[in-house]
Design a protein around this motif. Structure first.
Motif, PDB file in Angstrom:
ATOM      1  N   UNK A  96      45.934  58.567  41.898  1.00  0.00           N
ATOM      2  CA  UNK A  96      46.365  57.735  40.767  1.00  0.00           C
ATOM      3  C   UNK A  96      45.958  56.266  40.895  1.00  0.00           C
ATOM      4  N   UNK A  97      45.359  55.886  42.031  1.00  0.00           N
ATOM      5  CA  UNK A  97      45.044  54.459  42.237  1.00  0.00           C
ATOM      6  C   UNK A  97      43.881  53.992  41.372  1.00  0.00           C
ATOM      7  N   UNK A  98      43.178  54.922  40.735  1.00  0.00           N
ATOM      8  CA  UNK A  98      42.032  54.509  39.908  1.00  0.00           C
ATOM      9  C   UNK A  98      42.464  53.669  38.712  1.00  0.00           C
ATOM     10  N   UNK A  99      43.731  53.804  38.287  1.00  0.00           N
ATOM     11  CA  UNK A  99      44.245  52.923  37.231  1.00  0.00           C
ATOM     12  C   UNK A  99      44.238  51.488  37.725  1.00  0.00           C
ATOM     13  N   UNK A 100      44.690  51.291  38.970  1.00  0.00           N
ATOM     14  CA  UNK A 100      44.695  49.943  39.560  1.00  0.00           C
ATOM     15  C   UNK A 100      43.280  49.386  39.668  1.00  0.00           C
ATOM     16  N   UNK A 101      42.348  50.230  40.094  1.00  0.00           N
ATOM     17  CA  UNK A 101      40.953  49.794  40.231  1.00  0.00           C
ATOM     18  C   UNK A 101      40.385  49.386  38.872  1.00  0.00           C
ATOM     19  N   UNK A 102      40.644  50.207  37.851  1.00  0.00           N
ATOM     20  CA  UNK A 102      40.152  49.900  36.507  1.00  0.00           C
ATOM     21  C   UNK A 102      40.728  48.609  35.973  1.00  0.00           C
ATOM     22  N   UNK A 103      42.036  48.406  36.175  1.00  0.00           N
ATOM     23  CA  UNK A 103      42.679  47.178  35.706  1.00  0.00           C
ATOM     24  C   UNK A 103      42.149  45.950  36.443  1.00  0.00           C
ATOM     25  N   UNK A 123      39.984  61.999  36.354  1.00  0.00           N
ATOM     26  CA  UNK A 123      40.990  61.017  36.771  1.00  0.00           C
ATOM     27  C   UNK A 123      40.360  59.650  37.018  1.00  0.00           C
ATOM     28  N   UNK A 124      39.175  59.651  37.626  1.00  0.00           N
ATOM     29  CA  UNK A 124      38.485  58.387  37.916  1.00  0.00           C
ATOM     30  C   UNK A 124      38.096  57.681  36.623  1.00  0.00           C
ATOM     31  N   UNK A 125      37.503  58.411  35.688  1.00  0.00           N
ATOM     32  CA  UNK A 125      37.045  57.806  34.433  1.00  0.00           C
ATOM     33  C   UNK A 125      38.212  57.301  33.587  1.00  0.00           C
ATOM     34  N   UNK A 126      39.286  58.093  33.523  1.00  0.00           N
ATOM     35  CA  UNK A 126      40.439  57.655  32.718  1.00  0.00           C
ATOM     36  C   UNK A 126      41.105  56.436  33.349  1.00  0.00           C
ATOM     37  N   UNK A 127      41.147  56.393  34.691  1.00  0.00           N
ATOM     38  CA  UNK A 127      41.707  55.238  35.384  1.00  0.00           C
ATOM     39  C   UNK A 127      40.873  53.992  35.173  1.00  0.00           C
ATOM     40  N   UNK A 128      39.555  54.118  35.338  1.00  0.00           N
ATOM     41  CA  UNK A 128      38.671  52.967  35.142  1.00  0.00           C
ATOM     42  C   UNK A 128      38.674  52.516  33.683  1.00  0.00           C
ATOM     43  N   UNK A 129      38.870  53.461  32.779  1.00  0.00           N
ATOM     44  CA  UNK A 129      38.881  53.135  31.353  1.00  0.00           C
ATOM     45  C   UNK A 129      39.981  52.169  30.958  1.00  0.00           C
ATOM     46  N   UNK A 130      41.068  52.128  31.748  1.00  0.00           N
ATOM     47  CA  UNK A 130      42.149  51.182  31.455  1.00  0.00           C
ATOM     48  C   UNK A 130      41.625  49.749  31.453  1.00  0.00           C
ATOM     49  N   UNK A 131      40.633  49.464  32.284  1.00  0.00           N
ATOM     50  CA  UNK A 131      40.100  48.106  32.382  1.00  0.00           C
ATOM     51  C   UNK A 131      39.468  47.611  31.097  1.00  0.00           C
ATOM     52  N   UNK A 132      38.970  48.529  30.264  1.00  0.00           N
ATOM     53  CA  UNK A 132      38.330  48.128  29.009  1.00  0.00           C
ATOM     54  C   UNK A 132      39.324  47.519  28.032  1.00  0.00           C
ATOM     55  N   UNK A 170      44.549  33.689  38.634  1.00  0.00           N
ATOM     56  CA  UNK A 170      44.824  34.911  37.882  1.00  0.00           C
ATOM     57  C   UNK A 170      44.275  36.149  38.556  1.00  0.00           C
ATOM     58  N   UNK A 171      43.034  36.076  39.031  1.00  0.00           N
ATOM     59  CA  UNK A 171      42.427  37.231  39.706  1.00  0.00           C
ATOM     60  C   UNK A 171      43.140  37.506  41.024  1.00  0.00           C
ATOM     61  N   UNK A 172      43.443  36.448  41.787  1.00  0.00           N
ATOM     62  CA  UNK A 172      44.131  36.632  43.073  1.00  0.00           C
ATOM     63  C   UNK A 172      45.501  37.264  42.899  1.00  0.00           C
ATOM     64  N   UNK A 173      46.245  36.815  41.876  1.00  0.00           N
ATOM     65  CA  UNK A 173      47.577  37.361  41.619  1.00  0.00           C
ATOM     66  C   UNK A 173      47.507  38.850  41.288  1.00  0.00           C
ATOM     67  N   UNK A 174      46.553  39.217  40.439  1.00  0.00           N
ATOM     68  CA  UNK A 174      46.416  40.623  40.036  1.00  0.00           C
ATOM     69  C   UNK A 174      46.037  41.500  41.224  1.00  0.00           C
ATOM     70  N   UNK A 175      45.142  41.007  42.090  1.00  0.00           N
ATOM     71  CA  UNK A 175      44.732  41.781  43.273  1.00  0.00           C
ATOM     72  C   UNK A 175      45.956  42.140  44.111  1.00  0.00           C
ATOM     73  N   UNK A 176      46.783  41.137  44.405  1.00  0.00           N
ATOM     74  CA  UNK A 176      47.960  41.368  45.249  1.00  0.00           C
ATOM     75  C   UNK A 176      48.969  42.272  44.550  1.00  0.00           C
ATOM     76  N   UNK A 177      49.212  42.023  43.260  1.00  0.00           N
ATOM     77  CA  UNK A 177      50.210  42.809  42.512  1.00  0.00           C
ATOM     78  C   UNK A 177      49.824  44.289  42.469  1.00  0.00           C
ATOM     79  N   UNK A 178      48.583  44.586  42.111  1.00  0.00           N
ATOM     80  CA  UNK A 178      48.158  45.983  41.997  1.00  0.00           C
ATOM     81  C   UNK A 178      48.129  46.681  43.355  1.00  0.00           C
ATOM     82  N   UNK A 179      47.691  45.956  44.382  1.00  0.00           N
ATOM     83  CA  UNK A 179      47.651  46.539  45.730  1.00  0.00           C
ATOM     84  C   UNK A 179      49.060  46.867  46.209  1.00  0.00           C
ATOM     85  N   UNK A 180      49.985  45.915  46.056  1.00  0.00           N
ATOM     86  CA  UNK A 180      51.334  46.134  46.556  1.00  0.00           C
ATOM     87  C   UNK A 180      52.091  47.174  45.729  1.00  0.00           C
TER      88      UNK A 180
END
Length: 442
Positions: A83-90, A250-259, A287-297
């Motif tokens: 399920x982490x592909x959502x985080x990667x896409x975002x 699962x990978x494509x749907x997760x990455x698609x969230x980023x769009x 903004x990018x740094x905050x999102x990296x930490x939030x999604x990882x944690x």
């Protein structure tokens, strides 16, 4: 029994203090706004005076609703690393939005007759006096934000029901009233500053919970709350264990969230509000740094929660409450109350941004050009405030409906609708000179 009462009271105190602080911010900017002559530009865009830190964390907090503390950890807790592909896409979507869209949108929105809403920008971009595009955009805003805001209100109901055993409907009504009050009072400034503090609170909560839980798990007397059942592919980012269609899907749907990032009006207006190019560069890094930490944690919370709580939440379908149960188990009552306020913060920071974006679109893009062309600034402000109440009430009815499918389902619907409606139009309007007014309507 006595310790349970003390825990309840201390958590209640923490929540009450948090809510009072949020309302205080709204009152402060209401009083300040009455002394200035900024009008609708101040109320809906903060006068384009947002600093780098406030703009960045406000964009992040308005984006990362309660699903980042409930939906995402719950999905990973239940199904594992697939399920982490959502985080990667975002994360990819966030980086692209800050790097390519944010600075260009800020500059062009100023050139486009100092546009203060996304519909205004699109219309002024084509130098058209036809209000059709603004009206269409505003209608989409109002409809989709009813669904999106419902997810935040639903999360508040789940939180108060779990922590205080409060009836979900009463909790949802209370949360709706609080959100309306400080959005109604303070406008964009109140929303951005409360989002700033709420973003910091979300970050602290997501970092503290799994780290302390790991220390507790290393204790000699630690026993998981339930049996730890781990499937063969639980820690494999390929959900089926191999690169077959199930994993690729699962990978494509997760990455698609980023769009979706390119079409989220409540995030895009944050880019427009930054006061200078220098502050924009600062906002991008923060903004990018905050999102990296939030999604990882958030992902770590799901994985650690699986080991800490076992499958104790699976039977009742309470996987979305993994963060709540973990925090209440490892922290004293007052601290757990403060950290659980992060869920309230995530819900409210997203809901207030959505209400303000939809109200600004209605007031600036429907009420004034269609109904009252000579409307004063004060009249515009009241039109926007009234639509805040209307959308919040509709969102509440959606959230309390027994057939409501929950946080993640509501967010998915709204995210997809905005991403599809505005994403292509925004990108083409920024980067393609041959893009036309009729093309934008289509």
């Amino acid at each position: 029994m006595e310790s349970g009462v003390i825990m309840f009271n201390l958590e209640l105190v923490a929540f009450a203090v948090y809510l009072l602080l949020v309302l205080a911010v709204g009152v402060y900017f209401f009083v300040k706004g009455n002394k200035s002559e900024g009008g609708d530009k101040d109320y809906f865009l903060g006068g384009r005076k947002m600093g780098g830190w406030v703009a960045a964390l406000s964009a992040g907090a308005s984006d990362m609703s309660a699903w980042v503390l409930m939906g995402l950890p719950g999905s990973i807790y239940l199904a594992g690393m697939g399920q982490v592909w959502i985080s990667v896409g975002l994360l990819i979507g966030t980086i692209c939005a800050w790097v390519f869209v944010a600075p260009r949108l800020r500059r062009l929105s100023i050139r486009a007759n100092d546009s203060i809403t996304i519909p205004q920008f699109l219309t002024n971009r084509f130098q058209s006096k036809n209000p059709a595009l603004q009206v269409i955009c505003a209608i989409i805003f109002v409809v989709v934000y009813c669904v999106y805001a419902a997810s935040s209100i639903y999360a508040c109901g789940s939180l108060f029901n779990t922590v205080f055993d409060m009836e979900p409907m009463i909790a949802m009504i209370g949360a709706t009233v609080i959100i309306i009050l400080y959005t109604f009072l303070g406008g964009f400034n109140a929303v951005c500053w409360t989002d700033f503090f709420q973003g910091m609170l979300m970050l602290a909560a997501l970092m503290a919970a799994p780290i302390v839980a790991l220390f507790v798990m290393n204790g000699a007397d630690f026993v998981p709350a339930g049996e730890v059942v781990t499937s063969a592919n639980y820690y494999n980012p390929l959900s089926s264990g191999k690169l077959d269609w199930a994993s690729i899907s699962d990978i494509l749907s997760g990455l698609g969230w980023g769009l979706g990032y390119f079409g989220m009006p409540h995030i895009l207006v944050r880019y427009m509000s930054v006061k200078s190019e220098k502050e924009m560069k600062k906002s991008r890094v923060i903004g990018i740094g905050w999102i990296v930490v939030i999604l990882f944690m958030a992902s770590v919370v799901g994985l650690v929660g699986h080991q800490y709580l076992g499958d104790s939440l699976v039977a009742d379908g309470n996987q979305s409450l993994v963060f709540v149960f973990m925090v209440r188990s490892v922290f004293p009552a007052l601290i757990s109350g403060i950290l659980l306020s992060a869920i309230l913060a995530a819900s409210m920071s997203t809901a207030d941004s959505q209400l303000l974006a939809s109200s600004s679109a209605f007031a600036s893009d429907v009420y004034k050009p269609v109904f009252r062309k000579n409307a004063s600034n004060k009249e515009m402000l009241w039109a926007g405030r009234i639509i805040v109440i209307v959308i919040a009430v509709v969102a509440l009815f959606i959230a309390v409906n027994p057939n409501c499918a929950g946080i993640m389902a509501l967010v998915e619907c709204a995210w997809a609708a905005f991403g599809a409606a505005f994403g292509p139009a925004i990108i083409l309007s920024l980067f393609w000179k041959r893009f036309t007014y009729k093309g934008a309507i289509a």
